[in-house]
Design a protein around this motif. Structure first.
Motif, PDB file in Angstrom:
ATOM      1  N   THR A  87       0.833  -1.191   0.000  1.00 48.18           N
ATOM      2  CA  THR A  87       0.000   0.000   0.000  1.00 48.18           C
ATOM      3  C   THR A  87       0.868   1.240   0.000  1.00 48.18           C
ATOM      4  OG1 THR A  87      -0.127  -0.047   2.398  1.00 48.18           O
ATOM      5  CG2 THR A  87      -1.915  -1.117   1.193  1.00 48.18           C
ATOM      6  N   VAL A  88       0.352   2.268  -0.622  1.00 45.72           N
ATOM      7  CA  VAL A  88       1.038   3.549  -0.683  1.00 45.72           C
ATOM      8  C   VAL A  88       0.291   4.498   0.240  1.00 45.72           C
ATOM      9  CG1 VAL A  88       1.737   5.433  -2.178  1.00 45.72           C
ATOM     10  CG2 VAL A  88       1.755   3.098  -3.039  1.00 45.72           C
ATOM     11  N   ASN A  89       0.999   5.033   1.223  1.00 42.53           N
ATOM     12  CA  ASN A  89       0.369   5.893   2.214  1.00 42.53           C
ATOM     13  C   ASN A  89       0.424   7.349   1.772  1.00 42.53           C
ATOM     14  OD1 ASN A  89      -0.118   3.699   3.911  1.00 42.53           O
ATOM     15  ND2 ASN A  89       1.936   3.843   4.786  1.00 42.53           N
ATOM     16  N   THR A  90      -0.398   7.710   0.804  1.00 41.45           N
ATOM     17  CA  THR A  90      -0.503   9.091   0.360  1.00 41.45           C
ATOM     18  C   THR A  90      -1.975   9.448   0.241  1.00 41.45           C
ATOM     19  OG1 THR A  90      -0.428   8.424  -1.947  1.00 41.45           O
ATOM     20  CG2 THR A  90       1.656   9.064  -0.944  1.00 41.45           C
ATOM     21  N   GLN A  91      -2.263  10.696   0.474  1.00 47.63           N
ATOM     22  CA  GLN A  91      -3.616  11.178   0.286  1.00 47.63           C
ATOM     23  C   GLN A  91      -3.853  11.377  -1.205  1.00 47.63           C
ATOM     24  OE1 GLN A  91      -5.830  11.432   2.674  1.00 47.63           O
ATOM     25  NE2 GLN A  91      -4.331  10.772   4.186  1.00 47.63           N
ATOM     26  N   LEU A  92      -4.991  10.993  -1.691  1.00 50.74           N
ATOM     27  CA  LEU A  92      -5.264  11.088  -3.123  1.00 50.74           C
ATOM     28  C   LEU A  92      -5.430  12.522  -3.589  1.00 50.74           C
ATOM     29  CD1 LEU A  92      -7.548   8.000  -3.687  1.00 50.74           C
ATOM     30  CD2 LEU A  92      -5.191   8.323  -4.396  1.00 50.74           C
ATOM     31  N   GLU A  93      -5.696  13.449  -2.662  1.00 51.93           N
ATOM     32  CA  GLU A  93      -5.782  14.856  -3.060  1.00 51.93           C
ATOM     33  C   GLU A  93      -4.410  15.385  -3.459  1.00 51.93           C
ATOM     34  OE1 GLU A  93      -6.899  14.410   0.495  1.00 51.93           O
ATOM     35  OE2 GLU A  93      -8.747  13.628  -0.313  1.00 51.93           O
ATOM     36  N   ASP A  94      -3.336  14.806  -2.873  1.00 50.35           N
ATOM     37  CA  ASP A  94      -1.977  15.252  -3.150  1.00 50.35           C
ATOM     38  C   ASP A  94      -1.427  14.712  -4.464  1.00 50.35           C
ATOM     39  OD1 ASP A  94      -2.177  16.434  -0.679  1.00 50.35           O
ATOM     40  OD2 ASP A  94      -1.072  14.843   0.359  1.00 50.35           O
ATOM     41  N   SER A 104      -6.320   3.146 -11.309  1.00 44.30           N
ATOM     42  CA  SER A 104      -7.447   3.747 -10.588  1.00 44.30           C
ATOM     43  C   SER A 104      -6.950   4.144  -9.197  1.00 44.30           C
ATOM     44  CB  SER A 104      -8.595   2.740 -10.476  1.00 44.30           C
ATOM     45  OG  SER A 104      -8.230   1.666  -9.638  1.00 44.30           O
ATOM     46  N   GLU A 105      -7.803   4.847  -8.445  1.00 40.51           N
ATOM     47  CA  GLU A 105      -7.413   5.276  -7.105  1.00 40.51           C
ATOM     48  C   GLU A 105      -7.148   4.075  -6.199  1.00 40.51           C
ATOM     49  OE1 GLU A 105     -10.547   7.831  -5.806  1.00 40.51           O
ATOM     50  OE2 GLU A 105     -10.024   9.398  -7.233  1.00 40.51           O
ATOM     51  N   LYS A 106      -7.970   3.057  -6.329  1.00 41.44           N
ATOM     52  CA  LYS A 106      -7.812   1.848  -5.533  1.00 41.44           C
ATOM     53  C   LYS A 106      -6.504   1.128  -5.882  1.00 41.44           C
ATOM     54  CE  LYS A 106     -11.212  -1.388  -4.221  1.00 41.44           C
ATOM     55  NZ  LYS A 106     -12.293  -2.307  -4.604  1.00 41.44           N
ATOM     56  N   ALA A 163       2.388   0.219 -11.855  1.00 36.42           N
ATOM     57  CA  ALA A 163       2.277  -0.313 -10.498  1.00 36.42           C
ATOM     58  C   ALA A 163       3.632  -0.759  -9.971  1.00 36.42           C
ATOM     59  CB  ALA A 163       1.289  -1.477 -10.475  1.00 36.42           C
ATOM     60  N   ALA A 164       4.438  -1.392 -10.801  1.00 39.77           N
ATOM     61  CA  ALA A 164       5.763  -1.847 -10.363  1.00 39.77           C
ATOM     62  C   ALA A 164       6.647  -0.651 -10.023  1.00 39.77           C
ATOM     63  CB  ALA A 164       6.409  -2.694 -11.447  1.00 39.77           C
ATOM     64  N   TYR A 165       6.577   0.376 -10.837  1.00 39.88           N
ATOM     65  CA  TYR A 165       7.370   1.572 -10.555  1.00 39.88           C
ATOM     66  C   TYR A 165       6.937   2.199  -9.240  1.00 39.88           C
ATOM     67  CZ  TYR A 165      10.008   5.810 -11.386  1.00 39.88           C
ATOM     68  OH  TYR A 165      10.896   6.843 -11.274  1.00 39.88           O
ATOM     69  N   LEU A 166       5.650   2.198  -8.978  1.00 42.38           N
ATOM     70  CA  LEU A 166       5.123   2.736  -7.730  1.00 42.38           C
ATOM     71  C   LEU A 166       5.612   1.914  -6.529  1.00 42.38           C
ATOM     72  CD1 LEU A 166       3.193   4.966  -6.749  1.00 42.38           C
ATOM     73  CD2 LEU A 166       1.359   3.306  -6.940  1.00 42.38           C
ATOM     74  N   ILE A 167       5.610   0.599  -6.661  1.00 39.24           N
ATOM     75  CA  ILE A 167       6.086  -0.278  -5.584  1.00 39.24           C
ATOM     76  C   ILE A 167       7.574  -0.036  -5.319  1.00 39.24           C
ATOM     77  CG2 ILE A 167       6.569  -2.682  -4.980  1.00 39.24           C
ATOM     78  CD1 ILE A 167       3.948  -3.413  -6.430  1.00 39.24           C
ATOM     79  N   ILE A 168       8.353   0.054  -6.381  1.00 37.58           N
ATOM     80  CA  ILE A 168       9.800   0.260  -6.232  1.00 37.58           C
ATOM     81  C   ILE A 168      10.090   1.623  -5.610  1.00 37.58           C
ATOM     82  CG2 ILE A 168      11.980   0.487  -7.508  1.00 37.58           C
ATOM     83  CD1 ILE A 168      10.852  -2.400  -7.235  1.00 37.58           C
ATOM     84  N   GLU A 169       9.370   2.649  -6.032  1.00 38.75           N
ATOM     85  CA  GLU A 169       9.575   3.977  -5.454  1.00 38.75           C
ATOM     86  C   GLU A 169       9.225   3.994  -3.975  1.00 38.75           C
ATOM     87  OE1 GLU A 169      10.886   6.967  -6.552  1.00 38.75           O
ATOM     88  OE2 GLU A 169      11.617   5.607  -8.100  1.00 38.75           O
ATOM     89  N   LYS A 170       8.141   3.332  -3.602  1.00 42.20           N
ATOM     90  CA  LYS A 170       7.757   3.274  -2.184  1.00 42.20           C
ATOM     91  C   LYS A 170       8.809   2.525  -1.380  1.00 42.20           C
ATOM     92  CE  LYS A 170       4.234   1.724   1.006  1.00 42.20           C
ATOM     93  NZ  LYS A 170       5.156   1.328   2.007  1.00 42.20           N
TER      94      LYS A 170
END
Length: 174
Positions: A87-94, A104-106, A163-170
């Motif tokens: 999971t990515v702990n960021t607010q979707l407004e940001d 998607s947001e989910k 999604a993979a890039y997001l996981i690696i960045e987190k």
């Protein structure tokens, strides 16, 4: 004298390391840029569907990308089989809409859903068939197109790259 045999088969799934799939993803993004990978995949798809032209990239570049995507798909499969949530702990407004990409947001909050959905719909062999077919048809002029659905695996691959890039960045930010 004892014969020594070299095993040339893939060692996917044989590694005992806990984060084997994530390591493959990190290596993929060390060797390939996210935007360049998405652009090359888009070009391959475009030229595969366009019957009257072939891709302008050099064949070794296409072959390297083909092999990298096969490795990426297998790493995604390993990640999808794990039960742990990324999971990515960021607010979707940001988050800007450009950062979401096709997610998607989910899916942005839990990128693992992208991999689970993709491998629920298609197997590794089907993704390999898709990538191989697109590379084959993009490198020449042919009268016939592949007989399968082209859009859905393409969208899954683009979403998996995001999604993979997001996981690696987190994981890097931890």
């Amino acid at each position: 004298m004892k014969k020594i045999r070299t095993d040339f088969q893939s060692r996917l799934g044989k590694g005992r390391k806990k984060h084997y799939g994530l390591q493959l993803m990190e290596i993929f993004f060390q060797l390939n840029d996210l935007t360049a990978s998405k652009e090359l995949l888009n070009n391959i798809m475009h030229y595969a569907v366009n019957r009257n032209s072939w891709i302008k990239e050099e064949p070794p570049v296409i072959y390297h990308f083909h092999q990298a995507m096969r490795s990426f798909i297998r790493a995604g499969y390993v990640i999808a089989m794990k039960e742990k949530k990324y999971t990515v702990n960021t607010q979707l407004e940001d988050v800007s809409p450009l950062a979401l990409g096709l997610l998607s947001e989910k899916e942005y909050q839990n990128p693992l859903l992208v991999f689970k959905k993709a491998f629920k719909e298609y197997s590794i062999k089907e993704f390999d068939y898709f990538i191989s077919g697109m590379v084959y048809f993009s490198m020449g002029i042919y009268d016939k197109l592949p007989e399968r659905n082209l859009i859905s695996p393409y969208i899954h691959l683009i979403k998996m790259l995001d999604a993979a890039y997001l996981i690696i960045e987190k994981r890097r930010n931890k």
